[in-house]
Design a protein around this motif. Structure first.
Motif, PDB file in Angstrom:
ATOM      1  N   ARG A 131      20.399   2.919  42.797  1.00  0.00           N
ATOM      2  CA  ARG A 131      21.889   2.683  42.347  1.00  0.00           C
ATOM      3  C   ARG A 131      22.556   4.284  41.988  1.00  0.00           C
ATOM      4  O   ARG A 131      23.463   4.294  41.363  1.00  0.00           O
ATOM      5  N   ALA A 132      21.701   5.153  42.562  1.00  0.00           N
ATOM      6  CA  ALA A 132      21.835   6.649  42.150  1.00  0.00           C
ATOM      7  C   ALA A 132      23.508   6.940  42.399  1.00  0.00           C
ATOM      8  O   ALA A 132      23.694   8.000  41.587  1.00  0.00           O
ATOM      9  N   GLY A 133      23.908   6.772  43.688  1.00  0.00           N
ATOM     10  CA  GLY A 133      25.238   7.132  43.912  1.00  0.00           C
ATOM     11  C   GLY A 133      26.511   6.185  43.457  1.00  0.00           C
ATOM     12  O   GLY A 133      27.422   6.778  43.798  1.00  0.00           O
ATOM     13  N   HIS A 134      26.163   5.254  42.629  1.00  0.00           N
ATOM     14  CA  HIS A 134      27.243   4.247  42.160  1.00  0.00           C
ATOM     15  C   HIS A 134      27.781   4.862  40.821  1.00  0.00           C
ATOM     16  O   HIS A 134      27.143   5.506  40.149  1.00  0.00           O
ATOM     17  N   ARG A 135      29.106   4.609  40.828  1.00  0.00           N
ATOM     18  CA  ARG A 135      29.912   5.034  39.554  1.00  0.00           C
ATOM     19  C   ARG A 135      29.955   4.065  38.608  1.00  0.00           C
ATOM     20  O   ARG A 135      29.567   2.620  39.047  1.00  0.00           O
ATOM     21  N   PRO A 136      30.043   3.943  37.263  1.00  0.00           N
ATOM     22  CA  PRO A 136      30.123   3.017  36.283  1.00  0.00           C
ATOM     23  C   PRO A 136      30.651   1.953  36.697  1.00  0.00           C
ATOM     24  O   PRO A 136      30.242   0.519  36.359  1.00  0.00           O
ATOM     25  N   ALA A 137      31.939   1.884  37.429  1.00  0.00           N
ATOM     26  CA  ALA A 137      32.854   0.777  37.570  1.00  0.00           C
ATOM     27  C   ALA A 137      32.214  -0.147  38.654  1.00  0.00           C
ATOM     28  O   ALA A 137      32.516  -1.278  38.939  1.00  0.00           O
ATOM     29  N   GLU A 138      31.171   0.478  39.523  1.00  0.00           N
ATOM     30  CA  GLU A 138      30.498  -0.395  40.487  1.00  0.00           C
ATOM     31  C   GLU A 138      29.092  -1.026  39.961  1.00  0.00           C
ATOM     32  O   GLU A 138      28.352  -1.531  40.771  1.00  0.00           O
ATOM     33  N   MET A 139      29.005  -0.934  38.732  1.00  0.00           N
ATOM     34  CA  MET A 139      27.886  -1.269  37.926  1.00  0.00           C
ATOM     35  C   MET A 139      27.938  -2.309  36.920  1.00  0.00           C
ATOM     36  O   MET A 139      29.060  -2.407  36.450  1.00  0.00           O
ATOM     37  N   SER A 140      27.077  -3.278  36.793  1.00  0.00           N
ATOM     38  CA  SER A 140      27.341  -4.432  35.816  1.00  0.00           C
ATOM     39  C   SER A 140      26.959  -3.673  34.254  1.00  0.00           C
ATOM     40  O   SER A 140      26.755  -2.493  34.131  1.00  0.00           O
ATOM     41  N   GLY A 141      27.296  -4.345  33.298  1.00  0.00           N
ATOM     42  CA  GLY A 141      27.208  -3.586  32.024  1.00  0.00           C
ATOM     43  C   GLY A 141      25.510  -3.251  31.572  1.00  0.00           C
ATOM     44  O   GLY A 141      25.503  -2.517  31.244  1.00  0.00           O
ATOM     45  N   GLY A 142      24.971  -4.192  32.018  1.00  0.00           N
ATOM     46  CA  GLY A 142      23.496  -3.939  31.864  1.00  0.00           C
ATOM     47  C   GLY A 142      22.919  -2.847  32.487  1.00  0.00           C
ATOM     48  O   GLY A 142      22.127  -2.001  32.211  1.00  0.00           O
TER      49      GLY A 142
END
Length: 240
Positions: A131-142
């Motif tokens: 998930r290195a290239g993902h921004r916060p909005a593209e990830m779950s809270g965990g």
């Protein structure tokens, strides 16, 4: 070896409020300790003094073999930057940055160019290599909290302080984050001190230290959620 030691630490605020009252406690290297207590018991003040975020009124705090009382404000800042990691209930990620960029941010703020391999290893340690290239909005809270943990680990801190790290997460996600913290201790000998109000969270620790009225009121080794909950009920009843 003691990662963090508090010796006869007292912290008083204005109007005669004593948040910590002659507290002596040690957090050994490579262990996971939960700190619990009723509201106003001094949990957050203990963490702040232990982490060098606040200076005690009296007593001694030692982190990674260094006596904090003899350090200037600048030296304290450098120690926190290089040897202490922090994880809070709020993830505090920059929304415009990727996971890789968020993890490397502490190094950039310290004027150092992030080592891509070190950042990759930090993300891999929390299970987010993909998930290195993902921004916060593209990830779950965990996942966002895992990035925050990776960011805290990138400087290879002597101790990781966590203040209600699962407070904003649901039960399943909380369990994943707590299992990660447990694994960091078991596999990498990371020292973790976690303030929590949750008996289930505390059960992942090696021991639980209980505070009430700014004093240590015992501890529990190899805790279970049930034993922790029972002890907390006793403490809350005694403080009423």
């Amino acid at each position: 070896m003691q990662g963090v030691e508090l010796t006869s630490v007292t912290k008083q605020y204005a109007h005669g409020v004593t948040a910590l009252d002659d507290v002596t406690i040690a957090f050994r290297t490579g262990t996971f300790t939960a700190v619990m207590g009723p509201s106003g018991s001094g949990k957050s003040t203990l963490l702040q003094c232990a982490a060098g975020l606040d200076r005690p009124t009296s007593g001694q705090v030692t982190v990674d073999g260094r006596d904090l009382s003899g350090l200037s404000d600048k030296q304290l800042t450098l120690l926190r930057r290089d040897r202490i990691g922090f994880v809070f209930q709020a993830f505090n990620l920059l929304p415009s940055l990727t996971a890789t960029q968020n993890v490397g941010l502490p190094l950039r703020l310290a004027g150092r160019r992030p080592d891509p391999e070190l950042v990759r290893q930090s993300l891999a340690a929390v299970g987010l290599a993909g998930r290195a290239g993902h921004r916060p909005a593209e990830m779950s809270g965990g996942q966002q909290q895992r990035v925050a943990i990776a960011r805290a680990l990138v400087t290879r801190p002597a101790v990781l302080f966590a203040d209600e790290p699962t407070g904003a997460l649901d039960a399943n996600t909380s369990r994943e984050v707590l299992q990660l913290l447990r694994a960091l201790v078991d596999r990498h000998a990371q020292t973790i001190v976690m303030v929590t109000h949750d008996p289930v969270a505390a059960s992942y620790a090696d021991r639980v230290v209980f505070l009430a009225d700014g004093r240590v009121y015992g501890e529990l080794a190899d805790p279970t959620a049930e034993l922790v909950a029972t002890r907390m009920l006793q403490l809350e009843a005694a403080s009423c």
